[in-house]
Scaffold this active site. Structure first.
Site, mmCIF file in Angstrom:
data_model
loop_
_atom_site.group_PDB
_atom_site.id
_atom_site.type_symbol
_atom_site.label_atom_id
_atom_site.label_comp_id
_atom_site.label_asym_id
_atom_site.label_seq_id
_atom_site.Cartn_x
_atom_site.Cartn_y
_atom_site.Cartn_z
ATOM 1 N N LYS A 111 0.835 -1.201 0.000
ATOM 2 C CA LYS A 111 0.000 0.000 0.000
ATOM 3 C C LYS A 111 0.872 1.252 0.000
ATOM 4 O O LYS A 111 1.730 1.429 0.885
ATOM 5 C CB LYS A 111 -0.863 0.036 1.264
HETATM 6 C C1 E4P Z 1 -8.361 0.591 3.673
HETATM 7 O O1 E4P Z 1 -7.468 -0.075 3.164
HETATM 8 C C2 E4P Z 1 -8.302 1.195 5.001
HETATM 9 O O2 E4P Z 1 -7.608 0.339 5.853
HETATM 10 C C3 E4P Z 1 -9.648 1.441 5.639
HETATM 11 O O3 E4P Z 1 -10.710 1.031 4.827
HETATM 12 C C4 E4P Z 1 -9.813 2.737 6.333
HETATM 13 O O4 E4P Z 1 -11.095 2.848 6.916
HETATM 14 P P1 E4P Z 1 -11.479 4.000 7.948
HETATM 15 O O5 E4P Z 1 -11.753 5.244 7.189
HETATM 16 O O6 E4P Z 1 -12.728 3.508 8.623
HETATM 17 O O7 E4P Z 1 -10.312 4.167 8.872
#
Ligand code: E4P
Length: 286
Positions: A111
């Site tokens: 990522k």
């Molecule tokens: C995606 O890869 C993220 O880990 C995640 O969906 C973030 O979600 P949030 O906005 O609830 O922290």
């Protein structure tokens, strides 16, 4: 009721939870992690409390242990592992971490944030067959840049539009997912849309209805899905609009990624929060 075409990933940082959810819903296609989720891992939290924080190397080793435990529990959607990146981290520094993290498990996706340096790192990663998941995506222009930066790839690429965080600022977050899907329909299909930041069952059902390639979902929303008997949207499905509509933009995908305006305040804030949560696990001296 329609058959599900969307792959389900768990959004979390704890293999015990992965095991529990896998049992609950039958199977899991993959998992996404991030620095905030890793900081909440129960074992890591115990270590942080007892040792007053970890060194950078120890934190990496714990992150590795966590994804190694999750990896065999999930399918070909893989496990997304996030590099450390603050506002001054260069693409080369991200790549150095990525090369190491990509070796941790056989189904890793790396990522990177949807920033200039993150896109530079992604462009070079796909050239070295490192699978990527471009995170903190809040605009169609960022998704267009992901497409353009990874055009030459032979490995899968994900882009993760964050629904819930757009809702938080009064926009109808799911529109971004629909807009990216529509824009990509004119492309070659090399980037899969992974809907992220899912906060409730209705958003999950919308992703199924839209047939996004993948969706990453926190355990509590999957618990809710199970509690309701695993409903699927039918032809009459209507989503309750949550905020200001996000309008579709006509963007031409076939141009250099550097030409897209990729700035977004939520990407900056997202990085800030990930950095803070990561740093909170470190000892004062590291
Ligand atoms: C995606 O890869 C993220 O880990 C995640 O969906 C973030 O979600 P949030 O906005 O609830 O922290």
């Amino acid at each position: 009721m329609t058959a599900r075409k969307t792959k389900i990933l768990l959004d979390g940082g704890d293999a015990d939870e992965t095991q529990r959810i896998k049992k609950l819903i039958g199977s899991l296609d993959g998992q996404t992690t991030n620095p905030s989720l890793i900081a909440k891992n129960p074992e890591l939290k115990k270590l942080v409390t007892s040792e007053h924080g970890l060194s950078v190397r120890e934190q990496m080793a714990e992150y590795r242990k966590i994804v190694e435990a999750i990896s065999p529990l999930v399918g070909d959607g893989g496990v997304s592992i996030e590099v450390f990146a603050d506002e001054s981290t260069t693409a080369e520094e991200m790549l150095e971490q990525a090369r190491e993290m990509f070796r941790w498990i056989s189904n890793a996706f790396i990522k990177y944030p949807c920033t200039r340096e993150g896109l530079r790192a992604a462009e070079q990663s796909v050239g070295s067959n490192i699978r990527v998941n471009m995170t903190l995506c809040f605009s169609q222009a960022q998704a267009a840049a992901v497409y353009a930066a990874t055009k030459s790839t032979k490995v899968p690429v994900y882009v993760s539009p964050f629904v819930g965080r757009l809702d938080d600022i009064g926009e109808n977050g799911v529109d971004l997912v629909a807009n990216i899907k529509r824009m990509y329909a004119a492309g070659d299909g090399h980037v899969a849309v992974l809907a992220a930041s899912i906060r409730n069952l209705e958003q999950l059902l919308y992703c199924f209805w839209l047939e996004t390639d993948l969706v990453t979902v926190p355990a509590k929303v999957l618990d809710d899905w199970a509690r309701h008997g695993f409903p699927m949207p039918d032809g009459n499905f209507k989503y309750t609009v949550t905020g200001k509509p996000i309008l579709y933009q006509e963007l031409v995908l076939d141009q250099p990624w550097q030409s897209f305006d990729i700035q977004h305040e939520l990407t900056r804030k997202g990085i800030e929060k990930f950095v803070a949560d990561y740093r909170a696990t470190l000892s004062q001296t590291s």
